[in-house]
Design an enzyme around this catalytic site. Sequence first.
Site, mmCIF file in Angstrom:
data_model
loop_
_atom_site.group_PDB
_atom_site.id
_atom_site.type_symbol
_atom_site.label_atom_id
_atom_site.label_comp_id
_atom_site.label_asym_id
_atom_site.label_seq_id
_atom_site.Cartn_x
_atom_site.Cartn_y
_atom_site.Cartn_z
ATOM 1 N N GLY A 167 0.981 -1.352 0.050
ATOM 2 C CA GLY A 167 -0.177 0.061 -0.013
ATOM 3 C C GLY A 167 0.763 1.329 -0.060
ATOM 4 O O GLY A 167 1.825 1.256 -0.722
ATOM 5 N N ARG A 214 3.929 -7.679 9.381
ATOM 6 C CA ARG A 214 3.851 -8.816 9.920
ATOM 7 C C ARG A 214 4.033 -10.044 8.779
ATOM 8 O O ARG A 214 4.739 -11.135 9.006
ATOM 9 C CB ARG A 214 2.485 -9.219 10.403
ATOM 10 N N ASP A 257 5.417 -7.905 14.515
ATOM 11 C CA ASP A 257 3.943 -7.215 14.836
ATOM 12 C C ASP A 257 4.478 -5.966 15.850
ATOM 13 O O ASP A 257 4.822 -6.079 16.759
ATOM 14 C CB ASP A 257 3.155 -8.350 15.524
ATOM 15 N N PHE A 282 -11.474 -1.253 10.032
ATOM 16 C CA PHE A 282 -12.405 -2.161 9.298
ATOM 17 C C PHE A 282 -13.822 -1.292 9.697
ATOM 18 O O PHE A 282 -13.747 -0.611 10.398
ATOM 19 C CB PHE A 282 -12.596 -3.619 9.640
ATOM 20 N N TYR A 300 -10.158 12.253 8.689
ATOM 21 C CA TYR A 300 -10.993 12.204 9.778
ATOM 22 C C TYR A 300 -10.692 12.558 11.180
ATOM 23 O O TYR A 300 -10.903 12.127 12.213
ATOM 24 C CB TYR A 300 -12.183 11.133 9.827
ATOM 25 N N PRO A 324 -8.607 9.803 0.744
ATOM 26 C CA PRO A 324 -8.836 8.330 0.201
ATOM 27 C C PRO A 324 -7.665 8.496 -0.933
ATOM 28 O O PRO A 324 -7.544 9.149 -1.994
ATOM 29 C CB PRO A 324 -9.880 8.322 -0.480
#
Length: 288
Positions: free
Chosen positions: A26, A47, A72, A104, A154, A197
């Site tokens: 990403g 990870r 992690d 999520f 946000y 985004p």
Amino acid sequence: MAEPFEPFRKDLLAGKTTLITGGGSGLGRSMALRMAGLGARVAVVGRRQEPLVETVEAIRKAGGAAASATCDVRDPEAVAKALDTVEGELGPVNQLINNAAGNFLSASEDLSPNAFNSVVQIVLYGTFHATREVGRRLIERKQKGEILAIVTSYVYSGSAFVLPSAAVKAGVLAMMRSLATEWAVYGIRTNAIAPGPFPTEGAFSRLMPGSELEKQALRRVPGKRFGEHWELTNLVAYTMSDASPYQTGDLVTIDGGEALFSGQQFAGFAHLDRASAKEMMAALKPKK
Ligand code: HXC
Ligand code: NAP
């Protein structure tokens, strides 16, 4: 689609050794490639080993220096061990980008304590563990450095249906701002960048399921397009470079105006055909 733009000297980040959490995929991967292309030695942690190794190979293939280690970020000892590993290969790390995140969609009343905890652990604790570990090494070595946190647009307002993320991103911003004053004496700058985004598999598969939600999201951006990775990585490179030594405790939003659009009562007019919008406004003007 915006054309990539090269504003920097090729050695902008020479002398920097940058640890990027979540640097194997990403936005983190894009930052890793961009920073290495500008002369930074780049260490990526996460990870899963596979994307980290792939990113390191891509950097090396392009002539850059890179290393990786799995960890992690929720585990402070694993973070320290990963840092030992990459420092063994690249030398002392003097920059950190806190990019790893978990998120999520869920109605807040349906969140289990463990679901809330998993995001808090990754984003808030993970940022603390990495920041503390890099920070204490910099202080010990009397080295100056730069620490950045990737938050979200946000971060001020909070957001429905992503409550754990909204809560901890605000905490991470407070962490960066607190350290900006506390660690200035050591020459350590701490900043935050709030993206709107930017398409990635990790974010969009979890948060924009189906084209309808994506269309709705696009309508909130005045320019009607999502951000492109190079637009974000240019800002990251500048913020992490010696071109901005006076910038600390800062939050820079890069969202094509999305957050402003969402908060402006009459912003929807911008989506109307401009001639029709003007006609409507003219019709409301008192006649002389
Ligand atoms: C409700 C969920 C859930 C979901 C997991 N859980 N997914 N609850 N809705 N969609 C619950 C589980 O049931 C469990 O609770 C708890 O969360 C932990 O789940 P695990 O799968 O064991 O967690 P883990 O393997 O640690 O994975 C962490 C994760 C996962 C956050 C859940 O999604 C992840 O690895 N994410 C990393 C990448 C990521 O999220 N990228 C997006 C970043 S985008 P119980 O009670 O059942 O034990 C971003 C900003 C985007 O941050 C801004 C706008 C575009
Ligand atoms: P992504 O593709 O899902 O990347 C997240 C990265 O974090 C992955 O490489 C993941 O690797 C790593 N990670 C997650 N949990 C981890 C853990 N416990 N320990 C170590 N690494 C972990 O997400 P993205 O879209 O690139 O987002 C990157 C950052 O930008 C995040 O901070 C996100 O909040 C922020 N952001 C993104 C957007 C957007 O539109 N994309 C918008 C606003 C803000 P592993 O799974 O291998 O661990």
